[in-house]
Scaffold this active site. Structure first.
Site, PDB file in Angstrom:
ATOM      1  N   LYS A  37       4.106 -19.615  27.743  1.00 24.69           N
ATOM      2  CA  LYS A  37       2.987 -19.139  28.563  1.00 24.69           C
ATOM      3  C   LYS A  37       2.284 -17.941  27.923  1.00 24.69           C
ATOM      4  CE  LYS A  37       5.654 -16.110  31.687  1.00 24.69           C
ATOM      5  NZ  LYS A  37       4.991 -14.857  31.334  1.00 24.69           N
ATOM      6  N   THR A  38       3.038 -17.054  27.243  1.00 22.04           N
ATOM      7  CA  THR A  38       2.400 -15.912  26.592  1.00 22.04           C
ATOM      8  C   THR A  38       1.472 -16.392  25.485  1.00 22.04           C
ATOM      9  OG1 THR A  38       4.304 -14.508  27.087  1.00 22.04           O
ATOM     10  CG2 THR A  38       2.804 -13.743  25.373  1.00 22.04           C
ATOM     11  N   ASP A 228      -0.757 -12.914  34.817  1.00 20.97           N
ATOM     12  CA  ASP A 228       0.560 -13.430  34.420  1.00 20.97           C
ATOM     13  C   ASP A 228       1.553 -13.207  35.560  1.00 20.97           C
ATOM     14  OD1 ASP A 228       2.555 -14.498  32.865  1.00 20.97           O
ATOM     15  OD2 ASP A 228       2.814 -12.722  31.603  1.00 20.97           O
ATOM     16  N   GLU A 229       2.621 -13.993  35.588  1.00 16.60           N
ATOM     17  CA  GLU A 229       3.698 -13.858  36.580  1.00 16.60           C
ATOM     18  C   GLU A 229       3.137 -13.842  38.001  1.00 16.60           C
ATOM     19  OE1 GLU A 229       6.583 -14.216  35.562  1.00 16.60           O
ATOM     20  OE2 GLU A 229       6.883 -13.297  33.608  1.00 16.60           O
ATOM     21  N   GLN A 259      10.793 -18.983  39.488  1.00 21.41           N
ATOM     22  CA  GLN A 259      11.242 -17.697  38.964  1.00 21.41           C
ATOM     23  C   GLN A 259      10.761 -16.525  39.829  1.00 21.41           C
ATOM     24  OE1 GLN A 259      11.336 -17.362  34.475  1.00 21.41           O
ATOM     25  NE2 GLN A 259      10.055 -19.185  34.608  1.00 21.41           N
ATOM     26  N   ARG A 623      17.562 -17.567  30.408  1.00 26.89           N
ATOM     27  CA  ARG A 623      17.389 -16.531  29.374  1.00 26.89           C
ATOM     28  C   ARG A 623      18.134 -16.913  28.105  1.00 26.89           C
ATOM     29  NH1 ARG A 623      13.160 -15.364  30.857  1.00 26.89           N
ATOM     30  NH2 ARG A 623      13.574 -17.113  32.251  1.00 26.89           N
TER      31      ARG A 623
END
Length: 763
Positions: A37-38, A228-229, A259, A623
Site C-alpha cells: 500500500k505504501t 493512509d490507515e 487491522q 508482521r
C-alpha cells in the site's frame, strides 16, 4: 526505453496500477497486510505530479506516523528527483491540525482565544492538568483516577462534544464528574495558552464553522487528498477530512478493517466499512497479494480473520514460498516461556540464520516485557524495548524542555511548576509562593514569569509594584533573575547555545555530578543538545516553535532508529502495526491476555471487543516474514499465585497442517478434528479458569474448564444483570457457541455470546 508513464507503473500488479491511475472521484483501497500500500500511495502521488500535472501543493497526504510520512516523501523524491515534493502537504492528522491553526493566527485568537505561540501539551502534560483540575475541584486524585477522567474528556472531544453538550448526555454520577473535570481542564488549558492532541483535530473544525471562507480556501487548495490507515480514523478525523474534500471529491483512502485495533482510542471501524455508503460513486479496489510473508503465515492469517463479521470480505494470498510451519509452544510458566524465546533467538543467531535486529518479540500488555527482560539480562543478546519511557519523556529532558517551553509561552503554568519543583534555582519557592505570583500576575494581565521577574528590583521598570512574597522573597529573586537573563539571551542565540545558558543559570548542570544515575541523566541531556543543533540553520525566530512542535507530535514508532546494531525488538502488538520482521515471537497467546480479560468480562461482553482482539492477533501474525512462533504458558504467576492458563481461542482457527507443535502442546490436546486445532477446548474463558497454588511438580495438573451454552431463541424476553430487560432478535451459531442479538429497553441493541451473557429468560 521506458516512457515516464510506464516507469511509474512498472513492477505494480494490475490492482495496484488501477489504484495509481484512478485519480478522479472517491476511491477506497482495501489493502491487506504486506500488499504494497505504501508503494501504491507514493506512485499515485508521483503519477498525480508527473502525469496529471498537479502542483505538489494541491496534494494533501495524511499518514498516521511521521515515520511513514518521511518514508513516503523519500520514495517520491527517488521516483521524480530531489525537490519534487516541495510544497506537498504530507504528515499526520495532528500535524495537519497544527498547520491549519498556525496559518490562521487572527482567527484562532478571535474565536478560540489562543495566542500564536500556543503550546501543545503531550500525554504527560495532559495527565498533570487532569490531576490539577481534580485538586481545584477539591476532588482527591487518588479516589478519582485522573486517567479515567482524561479518557472521558478525550472521548468527548473526539465526538466533538463541548462540556455543556456532554452534560446533556450524562446518565450517572461518574459522567457528571467527568463533565466537571472537563470544564476545569478546558479552563486551565486555555489559561496556559495551550492545546491538547484532541484539540488539534477539533479546533480546526471550530474555525471552519466560524469562517466558511477559511474552509473554502483549503478545499480549493487540496484538489487531491490521500489518507493512509483509514480504518484507524475517529469521528473528528472523518469529519475533518471529508470537509476538506468537499470541493473536488477526490478522496483516496487506503486501509484494512481487518487491522483496525485502536477502538480504545476512539477509532471507528465503521468509517471504512461505510465509506461506499457515504460516497456512493466510490471505486473500490482490493490489494490481496501479500509480498511479505511465507505461504504458511498468510494462510494462517487468512483463516484466523475470517471468524470476524465486521470486515470487507476478501482473501489474502501470496506467491511466496511455503516456508516453515508456524511453531506453537506450550511452556510451563512465564519464566519458562521467556527462557525458551531467548534460547531460540540465541540458536537462530548462532547458526548465522538471522541477526538480532531481524527478530521481534510481541505481547499484548507491557507488563509481559519484565520477565523477557530478565531472561535477556543473563545473555549477551542486546535488546531494546519500544513503548517504554520515550527519550522526550525522561525527567531530565522534560525539565530542560520545560524551560524552553516557558520562554516560548510564559503562560505555561505546568512548565513553571515543573521548573520550580525540579531545578535547583526553584528551592524554597513552594505552592503558596506560586499562588501569590499567579494572583499578582492575573490581576495585572501578566504572566507568572513576569511576577517572579518583578521581584527583582527594577527588572520590569519603574511603573510596577513588586509582589509580596515575604518568606520566599530570596527564592523569588533568584528565580526571577535567572528568567530575566534567559529571556534576554533567548532573543539572539541558537537553541543549542540556549541549552548551555539554561543548564548553567538554573544550576541544573552542577546538580548532576554526584551519582552514576546523574551521569546517565547528563548523557541524555547532551543527546538533547545534539538534537537541538539540527535547528542551527533554521531562522532563530522560528526555530524554538518548530522544535517544540516536533517534540510534541513525535510518537514511539517515529523515534525507532533503523540502525539497531543487532538488537532484538520487544514491542506491544499495538505498537508493532506497520512494522515487519523476518522472525516474530508472539508470547502469551492465551485466554485473559490475547484476548485480554476485559474483552471477556461477562457483564459487558459483546462481539465488538472480541473481534478487535482477534484483529490485534492478526496484526501480530502478519508482521512475520519468514518465521512465526506462538507461545503460551500452562500456568502464569499473578499476585503470587499460579493461575492455570488456557490456550487462546484464536488458535482454533489455524489449520493443523500449518503448525509444528511441541510435544507438550500436542499432549495437551485431545487430537485434531475438522483439520483445526480443535484439541484446544473451544470457548475456554479466562473467567472460567480455576486459580490454584501449585508446586513445580504439579504444573500440569490443571482442571479443564467446561463450556455451558444456554438455549436461546428469537422472540424470547430476557433479563441481563447489567443491561436490564430486553428481547432476543436473532441467534447465530458461532463455532461451539451462540451469538445472541438482543434489543435492550435501556441501552439499545447488543451482541452477546450465549456462554457469557448470564441472561435469564423472562418468558
Amino acid at each position: 526505453m521506458l516512457t515516464e508513464q510506464s516507469r511509474l507503473l512498472t513492477g505494480l500488479n494490475p490492482e495496484q496500477q488501477r489504484a495509481v491511475v484512478t485519480t478522479e472521484g472517491p476511491v477506497l483501497v482495501v489493502a491487506g497486510p504486506g500488499s504494497g500500500k505504501t508503494r501504491v500511495l507514493t506512485h499515485r502521488i508521483a503519477w498525480l505530479i508527473e502525469e496529471v500535472g498537479t502542483s505538489p501543493d494541491q496534494i494533501l497526504a495524511v499518514t498516521f506516523t511521521n515515520k511513514a510520512a518521511n518514508e513516503m516523501r523519500s520514495r517520491i523524491n527517488r521516483l521524480l528527483g530531489d525537490g519534487s515534493t516541495n510544497g506537498l502537504v504530507m504528515g499526520t492528522f495532528h500535524s495537519l491540525g497544527v498547520r491549519i491553526l498556525r496559518q490562521n493566527p487572527g482567527l484562532v485568537a478571535d474565536r478560540i482565544g489562543l495566542l500564536p505561540n500556543f503550546m501543545i501539551y503531550d500525554a504527560g502534560d495532559q495527565l498533570d492538568l487532569a490531576k490539577d483540575s481534580l485538586k481545584t475541584l477539591k476532588l482527591d486524585p487518588r479516589q478519582y483516577a485522573p486517567r479515567r477522567m482524561l479518557s472521558g474528556i478525550s472521548k468527548a472531544k473526539s465526538h466533538l462534544l463541548s462540556p455543556d453538550e456532554l452534560a446533556d448526555l450524562t446518565a450517572t454520577h461518574d459522567d457528571e464528574l467527568v463533565v466537571r473535570v472537563y470544564r476545569e481542564y478546558e479552563r486551565e488549558l486555555r489559561a496556559a495558552n495551550a492545546v491538547d492532541f484532541d484539540d488539534l483535530l477539533a479546533l480546526p473544525l471550530r474555525l471552519f464553522d466560524a469562517d466558511e471562507r477559511a474552509l473554502q480556501r483549503y478545499q480549493e487548495q487540496f484538489r487531491y487528498i490521500l489518507v493512509d490507515e483509514y480504518q484507524d480514523t475517529n469521528k473528528v478525523q472523518y469529519v475533518l477530512i471529508t470537509a476538506l474534500a468537499g470541493r473536488w471529491n477526490n478522496l483516496f483512502v487506503v486501509g484494512d478493517p481487518d487491522q483496525s485495533i485502536y477502538g480504545w482510542r476512539q477509532a471507528d471501524i465503521t468509517n471504512i466499512l461505510n465509506f461506499k455508503n457515504d460516497l456512493p460513486d466510490t471505486t473500490e479496489i482490493h490489494l490481496e497479494v501479500n509480498y511479505r510473508s511465507t505461504r504458511h503465515i498468510v494462510q494462517a492469517a487468512d483463516r484466523l480473520i475470517r471468524d470476524n463479521t465486521q470486515r470487507i470480505d476478501r482473501a489474502i494470498r501470496t506467491d511466496n514460498a511455503e516456508g516453515e510451519p508456524i511453531a506453537l509452544r506450550e511452556l510451563a510458566d512465564q519464566h519458562h516461556e521467556a527462557q525458551f524465546i531467548v534460547g531460540e533467538i540465541r540458536r537462530l543467531v548462532s547458526i548465522g540464520a538471522y541477526t538480532g535486529d531481524n527478530v521481534a518479540i510481541m505481547y499484548r500488555t507491557t507488563a509481559q516485557s519484565r520477565v523477557l527482560e530478565e531472561a535477556f539480562r543473563v545473555t549477551d543478546i542486546p535488546y531494546r524495548i519500544v513503548g517504554g519511557v520515550r527519550f522526550y519523556e525522561r525527567r531530565e529532558v522534560k525539565d530542560v524542555l520545560a524551560m524552553f517551553r516557558l520562554l516560548h509561552n510564559p503562560f505555561d503554568r505546568l512548565s513553571f511548576e515543573r521548573i520550580v519543583a525540579n531545578m535547583p534555582m526553584g528551592r524554597g519557592f513552594g505552592p503558596r509562593a506560586q499562588e501569590t505570583a499567579q494572583v499578582w500576575a492575573d490581576s495585572r494581565g501578566l504572566t507568572i514569569v513576569d511576577a517572579v521577574i518583578a521581584s527583582v528590583p527594577g527588572a520590569l521598570g519603574a511603573g510596577l509594584d513588586r509582589p509580596d512574597f515575604s518568606g520566599p522573597g530570596a527564592a523569588a529573586e533568584r528565580i526571577g533573575g535567572a528568567f530575566a537573563v534567559l529571556r534576554e539571551r533567548a532573543k539572539s542565540i541558537s537553541l543549542a547555545e540556549m541549552f548551555d545558558v539554561i543548564v548553567e543559570h538554573t544550576g541544573y548542570r552542577e546538580s548532576l555530578k554526584h551519582t552514576e544515575d546523574d551521569l546517565d541523566r547528563w548523557a541524555n541531556l547532551l543527546e538533547l543538545r545534539a538534537d537541538l543543533e539540527r535547528y542551527e540553520s533554521v531562522d532563530p525566530a522560528e526555530a524554538l516553535n518548530a522544535y517544540l512542535e516536533q517534540v510534541s507530535l513525535i510518537a514511539d514508532v517515529d523515534s525507532m532508529k533503523d540502525d539497531q546494531q543487532g538488537q532484538v525488538t520487544l514491542i506491544t502488538l499495538h505498537s508493532a502495526k506497520g512494522l515487519e520482521f523476518p522472525v516474530v515471537f508472539i508470547s502469551g497467546v492465551e485466554e485473559g491476555l490475547l484476548p485480554i480479560s476485559r474483552a471477556l468480562e461477562t457483564e459487558s461482553f459483546d462481539t465488538t471487543a472480541l473481534e478487535e482482539e482477534r484483529r490485534l492477533f492478526y496484526v501480530g501474525v502478519t508482521r512475520a516474514k519468514n518465521l512465526l512462533y506462538l507461545t503460551y504458558a500452562a500456568n502464569r504467576m499473578t499476585y503470587g499465585r499460579y493461575q492455570s492458563g488456557v490456550p487462546s481461542r484464536f488458535l482454533q482457527a489455524i489449520p493443523a497442517e500449518l503448525v509444528r507443535e511441541s510435544s507438550r502442546a500436542a499432549s495437551s490436546r485431545s487430537g485434531v478434528s475438522s483439520g483445526r486445532l480443535s484439541g484446544i477446548d473451544r470457548g475456554m474463558l479466562a473467567s472460567q479458569v480455576t486459580t490454584t497454588t501449585v508446586s513445580a511438580s504439579g504444573l500440569n495438573d490443571r482442571p479443564t474448564p467446561k463450556l455451558v451454552i444456554p438455549s436461546f431463541v428469537a422472540g424470547q424476553r430476557v433479563f441481563h444483570p447489567k443491561f436490564g430487560d430486553g428481547q432476543i432478535l436473532e441467534v447465530l451459531p458461532r463455532r461451539d457457541d451462540l451469538e445472541v442479538v438482543v434489543a435492550f429497553v435501556r441501552v439499545g441493541t447488543k451482541r452477546l455470546m450465549a456462554s457469557l451473557a448470564r441472561m435469564d429468560i423472562v418468558e
